[in-house]
Design a protein around this motif. Structure first.
Motif, PDB file in Angstrom:
ATOM      1  N   GLY A 195       0.608  -1.398   0.180  1.00 21.36           N
ATOM      2  CA  GLY A 195       0.067  -0.206  -0.169  1.00 21.36           C
ATOM      3  C   GLY A 195       0.928   1.552   0.386  1.00 21.36           C
ATOM      4  N   GLU A 196       0.148   2.007   0.121  1.00 21.58           N
ATOM      5  CA  GLU A 196       0.666   2.985  -0.608  1.00 21.58           C
ATOM      6  C   GLU A 196       1.993   3.825   1.261  1.00 21.58           C
ATOM      7  OE1 GLU A 196      -2.079   6.969  -0.449  1.00 21.58           O
ATOM      8  OE2 GLU A 196       0.037   7.959  -0.469  1.00 21.58           O
ATOM      9  N   VAL A 245      -5.074  -0.701  -8.871  1.00 25.28           N
ATOM     10  CA  VAL A 245      -5.993  -0.853  -9.669  1.00 25.28           C
ATOM     11  C   VAL A 245      -6.518  -1.420 -10.626  1.00 25.28           C
ATOM     12  CG1 VAL A 245      -7.459   0.684  -7.476  1.00 25.28           C
ATOM     13  CG2 VAL A 245      -7.254   1.677 -10.294  1.00 25.28           C
ATOM     14  N   MET A 268     -18.027   1.921   5.786  1.00 30.79           N
ATOM     15  CA  MET A 268     -18.379   3.699   5.848  1.00 30.79           C
ATOM     16  C   MET A 268     -18.707   3.764   3.955  1.00 30.79           C
ATOM     17  SD  MET A 268     -15.360   5.385   7.978  1.00 30.79           S
ATOM     18  CE  MET A 268     -16.138   7.068   7.275  1.00 30.79           C
ATOM     19  N   LEU A 269     -18.874   3.080   2.940  1.00 33.65           N
ATOM     20  CA  LEU A 269     -19.509   3.370   2.249  1.00 33.65           C
ATOM     21  C   LEU A 269     -20.653   2.925   2.324  1.00 33.65           C
ATOM     22  CD1 LEU A 269     -16.980   1.685  -0.932  1.00 33.65           C
ATOM     23  CD2 LEU A 269     -17.644   4.303  -0.357  1.00 33.65           C
ATOM     24  N   ASP A 325     -24.071   3.830   3.286  1.00 33.36           N
ATOM     25  CA  ASP A 325     -24.240   4.751   3.491  1.00 33.36           C
ATOM     26  C   ASP A 325     -24.149   5.570   1.729  1.00 33.36           C
ATOM     27  OD1 ASP A 325     -25.572   4.704   6.268  1.00 33.36           O
ATOM     28  OD2 ASP A 325     -23.798   6.544   6.790  1.00 33.36           O
ATOM     29  N   GLU A 326     -23.393   5.840   1.199  1.00 36.71           N
ATOM     30  CA  GLU A 326     -23.099   6.532   0.111  1.00 36.71           C
ATOM     31  C   GLU A 326     -23.305   5.139  -0.898  1.00 36.71           C
ATOM     32  OE1 GLU A 326     -19.726   8.286  -0.421  1.00 36.71           O
ATOM     33  OE2 GLU A 326     -19.578   8.806  -2.589  1.00 36.71           O
ATOM     34  N   ASP A 361     -26.126   3.576  -0.505  1.00 33.39           N
ATOM     35  CA  ASP A 361     -28.024   3.607  -0.296  1.00 33.39           C
ATOM     36  C   ASP A 361     -27.782   5.080  -0.738  1.00 33.39           C
ATOM     37  OD1 ASP A 361     -29.594   1.797   0.944  1.00 33.39           O
ATOM     38  OD2 ASP A 361     -29.441   3.716   3.003  1.00 33.39           O
ATOM     39  N   MET A 362     -27.346   5.728  -0.958  1.00 32.08           N
ATOM     40  CA  MET A 362     -27.780   7.359  -1.391  1.00 32.08           C
ATOM     41  C   MET A 362     -27.408   7.402  -3.339  1.00 32.08           C
ATOM     42  SD  MET A 362     -28.533  10.105  -1.291  1.00 32.08           S
ATOM     43  CE  MET A 362     -28.688  10.237   0.684  1.00 32.08           C
ATOM     44  N   LEU A 363     -26.527   6.474  -3.350  1.00 32.03           N
ATOM     45  CA  LEU A 363     -26.449   5.865  -5.302  1.00 32.03           C
ATOM     46  C   LEU A 363     -27.845   5.510  -5.146  1.00 32.03           C
ATOM     47  CD1 LEU A 363     -22.596   6.235  -5.539  1.00 32.03           C
ATOM     48  CD2 LEU A 363     -24.080   7.939  -5.775  1.00 32.03           C
ATOM     49  N   ASN A 422     -30.002   6.012  -4.494  1.00 35.64           N
ATOM     50  CA  ASN A 422     -32.002   7.040  -4.462  1.00 35.64           C
ATOM     51  C   ASN A 422     -31.786   7.494  -5.784  1.00 35.64           C
ATOM     52  OD1 ASN A 422     -32.946   6.089  -2.095  1.00 35.64           O
ATOM     53  ND2 ASN A 422     -31.448   6.926  -1.081  1.00 35.64           N
ATOM     54  N   LEU A 423     -30.794   7.427  -6.350  1.00 38.17           N
ATOM     55  CA  LEU A 423     -30.428   8.348  -7.704  1.00 38.17           C
ATOM     56  C   LEU A 423     -30.817   8.158  -8.935  1.00 38.17           C
ATOM     57  CD1 LEU A 423     -27.475  10.090  -6.903  1.00 38.17           C
ATOM     58  CD2 LEU A 423     -30.474  11.325  -5.857  1.00 38.17           C
ATOM     59  N   TYR A 447     -27.711   6.408 -11.134  1.00 32.76           N
ATOM     60  CA  TYR A 447     -27.355   5.096 -11.164  1.00 32.76           C
ATOM     61  C   TYR A 447     -28.383   4.064 -10.316  1.00 32.76           C
ATOM     62  CZ  TYR A 447     -23.331   8.469  -9.473  1.00 32.76           C
ATOM     63  OH  TYR A 447     -22.489   9.278  -9.989  1.00 32.76           O
ATOM     64  N   SER A 490     -16.474   7.716  -7.224  1.00 30.94           N
ATOM     65  CA  SER A 490     -15.532   8.538  -6.691  1.00 30.94           C
ATOM     66  C   SER A 490     -14.697   7.916  -5.674  1.00 30.94           C
ATOM     67  CB  SER A 490     -15.850  10.458  -5.743  1.00 30.94           C
ATOM     68  OG  SER A 490     -17.218  10.137  -5.322  1.00 30.94           O
ATOM     69  N   ASN A 541     -13.544   4.384  -4.398  1.00 33.29           N
ATOM     70  CA  ASN A 541     -12.749   2.607  -4.784  1.00 33.29           C
ATOM     71  C   ASN A 541     -13.705   1.326  -4.465  1.00 33.29           C
ATOM     72  OD1 ASN A 541     -10.657   1.416  -6.183  1.00 33.29           O
ATOM     73  ND2 ASN A 541      -9.225   1.091  -4.378  1.00 33.29           N
TER      74      ASN A 541
END
Lengths: 470, 458
Positions: free
Chosen positions: A244-245, A268, A346-347, A349-350, A352-354, A356-357, A361, A381, A383
């Protein structure tokens, strides 16, 4: 099953192998960074980690043919069902590695493959162009003058990565070809594979020059009381760092005149799927090939696809996504089956939001370990990881090239007949390996470039001498 | 009168903390019940969350816990929408988190994020933006109604913390807060400070507006750089622009300090962030001003943290000593952007009263188990979450990153609402927050040379 042989002991003993000699004393206590459990290692004698420059390395003058014969014998001994070192490593690694029993066991079952004669010979020949520079000084006539050139054996430290147990066999085979001396620093999420291989070597040839050319030890990455003292040009030529970095950036600090860093950077991988996917071969078959590229090693290796660019109408791409999420839930050799990893917490929720779009998406699957697909018209946006892949609809495969960077390692293409159309653009953008879809994790080892270079070639200490005039 | 209306009416009360009704806990539960029924019809995300959690009605405050939104929800928009100027998509995203339809936002010819926010405001969505350190701003919708009520509540809470003083248009006011911008505190400062300022004595550090674009630009540039979409010239030009702006700011700061020196024998009201307050102390000491050389009625308010400024351990004591201010002359409150109104400082204590329209839901660290709420008695420590009854433009349930100690039924100084005693951020504590690790993306290959956003005023 592996689970049954895990000893009910909270403290893991990590063996060291120093120049072919196994050390088993539990002298130093560490807390494993990966699992939080307690591990014990032998104490490290700094002087034993180096091979003095005043003396030639044990294998410096061993002919390649002899090295190949030895590696082939080692390969025969790497039969998982008979090799206690591999069995033990698999069992112990379960405690500190997140790949799971099934993937680990299958990886170990395939390790012998790196030690086959064809693989080793191809790796040496292709990397060096010609073997006469390896077994001695090779005479060359250049601009009317005679020179002797030798790919001289190097002195190297290797900081290994633990995300897939492929790094130790690759490092050992390449290291053996180089004839140099090699200190392997094991990572906290794989403290056992490298020593299992070196112990097998010691069983096959207890005093063999190649056996004596390798050491493997575990210390906490970044431990200055060790690294500050050994990472110097007085002892080693190069440091090869995988990972890793943080690991790579840390290693860079030690670069100095005469002490070079060879980095196998974090990467990646992606897939390009042409519109032919919707015409002919059943979509489920193509999705299966895709899934093999995505979910192997719990999507934790650089080679695992995280983004797929698909040529097709919205309706076609959605149909493909449905087939893909189905395929990701199926069993493959390097996969965990339906109980796979979940996307990072942590992804969620994100995602979940996408979801809804819609229709911008669309989400396929659920965070249940079977796999998830997110379809969009632009790459997301973040990984994607944890059995999550982003399928991006494109008009033309070439449109995907704008999203390719120097961090892009492997590109799986369907159909393979379209590789020629995109390979220059992909290479120019930074990609390093282009294969047919589904072949990312089944590629051959030996004789191919890696991460944009020839590792064995880079390892060598290339020396030129003016030929003696007769 | 519904329970919601009854609690909201308190926002117009001068002291909602002491005027809270005796049956507050019952009223809050009923109001939450009413809000949930109404909002799940309007907010798709909430309805989905409720279905997944199997919650059909709010029978106890425990039922609110799985329905809390993380503050990160409000910055969950795909950055590509902003980078590519897909403002219609931003409307759609905002709509998923809003109680009022957002398709009325006119996006024709919108050029940047600030123009989009202006258009949203014109359509009745008083969206405020907050700049996260991650470089991603959050956008919270508020209706005209909750904006106005919240503002009134903020003013009342602020004034309660300095009970011996009333806004009398008699002071020289110094604030860093710019006149325009989409940060929640700008609206507040624009009504709060003019009430205290004598004619011609309202001195802002700068008139440069606080733009969401400025906060988002560095991260956007890093993103575009990673994607190979900007050239080195554009990055260099941006860095030069930031440096020029910093120089302008430095000049403005000097002039502002000169003005402050000339007004120091008058009653002042200085509203700044702690980091800047320390900068002021240093600048004035360099001009030869001695500790306590200010009018004895000087008031101060501090906001935020020190945001990366190098400050000594005793900076708060030094700042107070320098201006000669005592705790009764410091406007103070506990709040976060997601909260309508402030938790008011209870003089003369160091504790804060929670407004009655905020239902505190103190959770365990993972944010899963309810440890305490209004119906309880006594102290409880945990993660701050709350349900904001007043919030009209969005769902009021929020879970924060703060670790707090809250006391229920304390009756401290006649306050009838719950009281917050100690506040810290989990991220700053040794126990920490769990972080997402993301290795192997192109981010690793981008040198972090693009300037991070400068701290902004409070």
């Amino acid at each position: 099953m592996l689970h049954e042989i895990i000893p009910d002991n909270d403290r893991l003993l990590v063996p060291h192998v120093i120049k072919g000699v196994v050390q088993l004393d539990a002298a130093v206590e560490h807390r494993s960074r990966a699992s939080g459990s307690t591990v014990m290692t032998p104490s490290i004698d700094l002087d034993s980690l180096i091979w003095p420059r005043s003396q030639p390395g044990p294998a410096f003058d061993t002919p390649l043919a002899e090295i190949v014969d030895f590696l082939v014998e080692v390969g025969k001994a790497l039969d998982f069902d008979r090799n206690i070192h591999l069995q033990e490593a698999a069992a112990y690694n379960l405690r500190c590695n997140s790949l799971g029993a099934r993937i680990l066991e299958n990886c170990y079952r395939d390790i012998a493959w790196f030690f086959t004669r064809d693989a080793v010979e191809a790796e040496a020949e292709q990397s060096l162009g010609s073997l006469d520079v390896l077994d001695g000084w090779a005479r060359r006539d250049i601009q009317g003058t005679a020179f002797d050139i030798r790919a001289f054996p190097p002195r190297m430290v290797h900081v290994l990565a633990g995300n897939a147990p492929i790094v130790p066999p690759v490092t050992i085979v390449r290291g053996a070809i180089s004839k140099g001396v090699h200190l392997l620093k094991m990572p906290s999420n794989d403290m056992f594979t490298a020593t299992a291989l070196l112990r097998t070597m010691a069983d096959v040839g207890p005093n063999h020059p190649v056996t004596r050319s390798f050491s493997a030890a575990y210390w906490r990455g970044g431990d200055v009381s060790i690294e500050n003292h050994i990472l110097r040009s007085q002892y080693f030529d190069k440091l090869a760092v995988w990972g890793g970095e943080a690991a790579v950036r840390h290693a860079m600090q030690y670069a100095a005149p005469g002490f070079e860093i060879m980095s196998f950077d974090p990467k990646v991988s992606i897939s390009l799927i042409g519109r032919e996917a919707f015409d002919g071969v059943p979509l489920a078959t193509i999705a299966e090939r895709s899934a093999a590229d995505i979910i192997a090693f719990n999507q934790d290796a650089c080679s695992c696809a995280r983004f797929q660019f698909v040529e097709g109408s919205d309706e076609e791409v959605d149909r493909y996504c449905e087939a893909l999420v189905e395929a990701m839930g199926q069993d493959i050799r390097y996969g965990t089956g339906p109980d796979g990893p979940l996307p990072p917490a942590m992804l969620i929720d994100e995602l979940d939001m996408l979801g809804n779009l819609e229709p911008i998406y669309r989400l396929f699957g659920r965070p249940d370990g079977k796999g998830m697909v997110i379809r969009s018209s632009e790459p997301v946006s973040f990984n994607p990881g944890g059995k999550l892949v982003n399928v991006v609809a494109v008009d033309r495969l070439a449109d995907a090239i704008q999203h390719v960077t120097v961090a892009t390692q492997s590109v799986g293409v369907y159909p393979p007949s379209r590789i020629a159309e995109v390979r220059d653009g992909l290479s120019s953008a930074g990609a390093q390996r282009i294969v047919g879809l589904g072949n990312i994790n089944t590629g051959k080892f030996g004789g191919l470039p890696h991460d944009g270079g020839w590792p064995v070639h880079k390892m060598m200490h290339w020396v030129v001498t003016e030929a003696a005039k007769d | 009168m519904s329970a919601v209306d009854e609690l909201i009416a308190l926002a117009r009360s001068p002291d909602p903390f002491r005027n809270a009704p005796d049956d507050l806990a019952e009223l809050q539960l009923e109001a939450a019940r009413e809000r949930f029924v109404e909002r799940r019809q309007q907010i798709r995300v909430l309805d989905k969350r409720a279905k997944e959690a199997g919650i059909d009605s709010i029978d106890s405050l425990t039922d609110l816990v799985p329905l809390l939104f993380a503050h990160t929800n409000y910055k969950s928009y795909p950055e590509a929408f902003v980078d590519n100027g897909q403002w219609k998509h931003m409307n759609m995203w905002l709509g998923t988190l809003s109680s009022h339809a957002t398709d009325n936002i006119d996006v024709a010819d919108v050029r940047d994020i600030d123009e989009w926010l202006d258009r949203a405001r014109a359509a009745g969505h008083h969206v405020f933006a907050s700049s996260g350190t991650s470089g991603k701003s959050s956008f919270l919708n508020q209706s005209t109604q909750d904006r106005d009520l919240s503002l009134a509540a903020c003013l009342a809470a602020a004034d309660l913390s300095t009970p011996a003083y009333v806004p009398d248009h008699g002071r020289s006011v110094f604030t860093m807060m710019p006149p325009r911008g989409t940060h929640k505190m700008i609206d507040f400062c624009n009504v709060h400070f003019p009430r205290w300022a004598a004619p011609g004595e309202f001195h802002r550090l700068s008139d440069y507006p606080m733009r969401a674009f400025d906060a988002m630009r560095p991260a956007q540039l890093r993103r575009l750089l990673a994607a190979g979409k900007v050239g080195p010239g554009e990055v260099a030009a941006y860095e030069a622009e930031v440096e020029a702006r910093q120089q302008t700011r430095a000049g403005e700061f000097d002039a502002w300090m000169d003005l402050l020196v000339s007004r120091r024998d008058r009653p002042l009201y200085i509203g700044v962030m702690y980091g800047v307050a320390w900068q002021i102390v240093q600048a004035l000491r360099a001009r030869g001003i001695k500790d306590g050389d200010f009018h004895p009625d000087t008031l101060m308010s501090f906001g935020g943290g020190t945001k990366g400024a190098a400050v000594p351990a005793d900076y708060k004591e030094q700042i107070m000593g320098f201006f000669g201010v005592t705790p009764d002359r410091i406007t103070s409150s506990y709040a976060m952007v997601e909260m309508s109104g402030f938790c008011a400082k209870i003089q003369p204590t160091e504790s804060y009263a929670v407004p009655p329209w905020i239902i505190p839901l103190i959770l365990d660290k993972p944010g899963e188990t309810l440890l305490g709420t209004t119906r309880d008695i006594g102290r409880v420590e945990g993660r701050m979450a709350f349900f904001d009854i007043l919030a009209d433009g969005r769902w009021g349930g929020i879970i924060s990153g703060d670790k707090v100690q809250v006391e229920f039924g304390s009756g401290l100084e006649g306050v009838k609402t719950p009281v917050v005693h100690a506040i810290a951020r989990y991220a700053d504590l040794e126990e920490g927050e769990d972080k997402l690790s993301c290795a192997g993306s192109i981010d690793s290959y981008v040198r972090g040379s693009i300037t991070a956003p400068q701290p902004v005023a409070a």
